[in-house]
Design a protein around this motif. Structure first.
Motif, PDB file in Angstrom:
ATOM      1  N   ALA A  48       4.781   2.964   3.690  1.00  0.00           N
ATOM      2  CA  ALA A  48       5.756   2.946   2.399  1.00  0.00           C
ATOM      3  C   ALA A  48       6.320   1.583   2.690  1.00  0.00           C
ATOM      4  O   ALA A  48       6.602   0.989   1.540  1.00  0.00           O
ATOM      5  CB  ALA A  48       6.709   4.127   2.408  1.00  0.00           C
ATOM      6  N   GLY A  49       7.029   1.032   3.660  1.00  0.00           N
ATOM      7  CA  GLY A  49       7.576  -0.149   3.789  1.00  0.00           C
ATOM      8  C   GLY A  49       6.926  -1.360   3.487  1.00  0.00           C
ATOM      9  O   GLY A  49       7.274  -2.416   2.849  1.00  0.00           O
ATOM     10  N   TYR A  50       5.644  -1.087   4.042  1.00  0.00           N
ATOM     11  CA  TYR A  50       4.682  -2.265   3.997  1.00  0.00           C
ATOM     12  C   TYR A  50       4.425  -2.510   2.333  1.00  0.00           C
ATOM     13  O   TYR A  50       4.255  -3.495   1.633  1.00  0.00           O
ATOM     14  CB  TYR A  50       3.397  -2.155   4.519  1.00  0.00           C
ATOM     15  CG  TYR A  50       2.427  -3.281   4.194  1.00  0.00           C
ATOM     16  CD1 TYR A  50       2.459  -4.459   4.792  1.00  0.00           C
ATOM     17  CD2 TYR A  50       1.389  -2.999   3.498  1.00  0.00           C
ATOM     18  CE1 TYR A  50       1.623  -5.519   4.441  1.00  0.00           C
ATOM     19  CE2 TYR A  50       0.474  -4.085   3.207  1.00  0.00           C
ATOM     20  CZ  TYR A  50       0.698  -5.310   3.688  1.00  0.00           C
ATOM     21  OH  TYR A  50      -0.496  -6.226   3.409  1.00  0.00           O
ATOM     22  N   GLN A  51       4.182  -1.237   1.694  1.00  0.00           N
ATOM     23  CA  GLN A  51       4.019  -1.164   0.104  1.00  0.00           C
ATOM     24  C   GLN A  51       5.231  -1.926  -0.546  1.00  0.00           C
ATOM     25  O   GLN A  51       4.734  -2.663  -1.421  1.00  0.00           O
ATOM     26  CB  GLN A  51       3.463   0.065  -0.428  1.00  0.00           C
ATOM     27  CG  GLN A  51       1.966   0.580   0.071  1.00  0.00           C
ATOM     28  CD  GLN A  51       1.246  -0.431  -0.540  1.00  0.00           C
ATOM     29  OE1 GLN A  51       1.309  -0.751  -1.622  1.00  0.00           O
ATOM     30  NE2 GLN A  51      -0.092  -0.328  -0.028  1.00  0.00           N
ATOM     31  N   TRP A  52       6.366  -1.610  -0.323  1.00  0.00           N
ATOM     32  CA  TRP A  52       7.527  -2.101  -0.917  1.00  0.00           C
ATOM     33  C   TRP A  52       7.481  -3.610  -0.734  1.00  0.00           C
ATOM     34  O   TRP A  52       7.774  -4.239  -1.556  1.00  0.00           O
ATOM     35  CB  TRP A  52       8.690  -1.311  -0.360  1.00  0.00           C
ATOM     36  CG  TRP A  52       9.912  -1.662  -0.968  1.00  0.00           C
ATOM     37  CD1 TRP A  52      10.499  -1.338  -2.115  1.00  0.00           C
ATOM     38  CD2 TRP A  52      11.053  -2.794  -0.489  1.00  0.00           C
ATOM     39  NE1 TRP A  52      11.557  -2.039  -2.604  1.00  0.00           N
ATOM     40  CE2 TRP A  52      11.807  -2.834  -1.287  1.00  0.00           C
ATOM     41  CE3 TRP A  52      10.859  -3.318   0.777  1.00  0.00           C
ATOM     42  CZ2 TRP A  52      13.076  -3.539  -1.215  1.00  0.00           C
ATOM     43  CZ3 TRP A  52      12.116  -4.305   0.781  1.00  0.00           C
ATOM     44  CH2 TRP A  52      13.132  -4.333   0.073  1.00  0.00           C
ATOM     45  N   LEU A  53       7.346  -4.004   0.535  1.00  0.00           N
ATOM     46  CA  LEU A  53       7.385  -5.519   0.878  1.00  0.00           C
ATOM     47  C   LEU A  53       6.249  -6.110   0.016  1.00  0.00           C
ATOM     48  O   LEU A  53       6.443  -7.320  -0.535  1.00  0.00           O
ATOM     49  CB  LEU A  53       7.249  -5.754   2.234  1.00  0.00           C
ATOM     50  CG  LEU A  53       8.359  -5.618   3.254  1.00  0.00           C
ATOM     51  CD1 LEU A  53       8.170  -5.763   4.825  1.00  0.00           C
ATOM     52  CD2 LEU A  53       9.395  -6.596   2.695  1.00  0.00           C
TER      53      LEU A  53
END
Length: 138
Positions: A48-53
Motif C-alpha cells: 500500500a505504501g508503494y502504491q501511494w508513492l
C-alpha cells in the motif's frame, strides 16, 4: 536409601524438563503463527505504501524510497541485535542444577548393579561393544 532420594530428585527434574519443553513448544507454535500473520500484514502495508508513492512519484523513485527504507530498517535491527548479544555475553549464567550431580545421581544405581556382575562377563560385554564399534567404522 540416599540413592532412592537421588532417583526421586532426578525423576522430578525430568518431569520438570518435560513440562518446560512442552511449554516451550507451545510458545514456539504461537510465535510462529504471530510471525506469519505479522509478515502478511507488513507485506500488505508495504504494498500500500508503494502504491501511494507510485501515485505521487515515478516508479524508480518510489522503488528507491521503499528499498532505502528497508535498508535503514535492516541496519537498525542489526545494531539492536549486536547490542543485545553483547549484553548477553557480559552476563554469566549459573546453571540451576549441576550437571555432574545429575550424572552421578543417575549412574549411582547402575554402579551398584555393575559391581555385582562377574568380571569375565563384563570383559566379554566390553569386548563385544568394541568389536561392534570397529565393524561400524569400516
Amino acid at each position: 536409601m540416599h540413592a532412592l532420594f537421588r532417583l526421586l530428585a532426578v525423576g522430578r527434574l525430568a518431569a520438570s524438563a518435560r513440562t518446560h519443553a512442552r511449554l516451550a513448544g507451545l510458545r514456539a507454535a504461537f510465535a510462529a503463527a504471530v510471525l506469519a500473520l505479522s509478515l502478511a500484514g507488513i507485506a500488505f502495508l508495504v504494498a500500500a505504501g508503494y502504491q501511494w508513492l507510485r501515485w505521487r512519484l515515478p516508479a524508480p523513485e518510489a522503488s528507491a524510497i521503499v528499498g532505502g527504507g528497508f535498508l535503514v530498517l535492516a541496519l537498525l535491527v542489526a545494531v539492536a541485535g549486536y547490542l543485545v548479544v553483547r549484553r548477553q555475553r557480559r552476563r554469566t549464567e549459573v546453571p540451576a542444577v549441576d550437571p555432574a550431580a545429575i550424572g552421578l545421581a543417575t549412574l549411582a544405581p547402575l554402579a551398584g548393579v555393575v559391581s555385582r556382575i562377574p568380571p569375565g562377563v563384563l570383559a566379554a560385554a566390553v569386548a563385544g561393544f568394541v568389536y561392534g564399534m570397529r565393524a561400524r567404522e569400516k
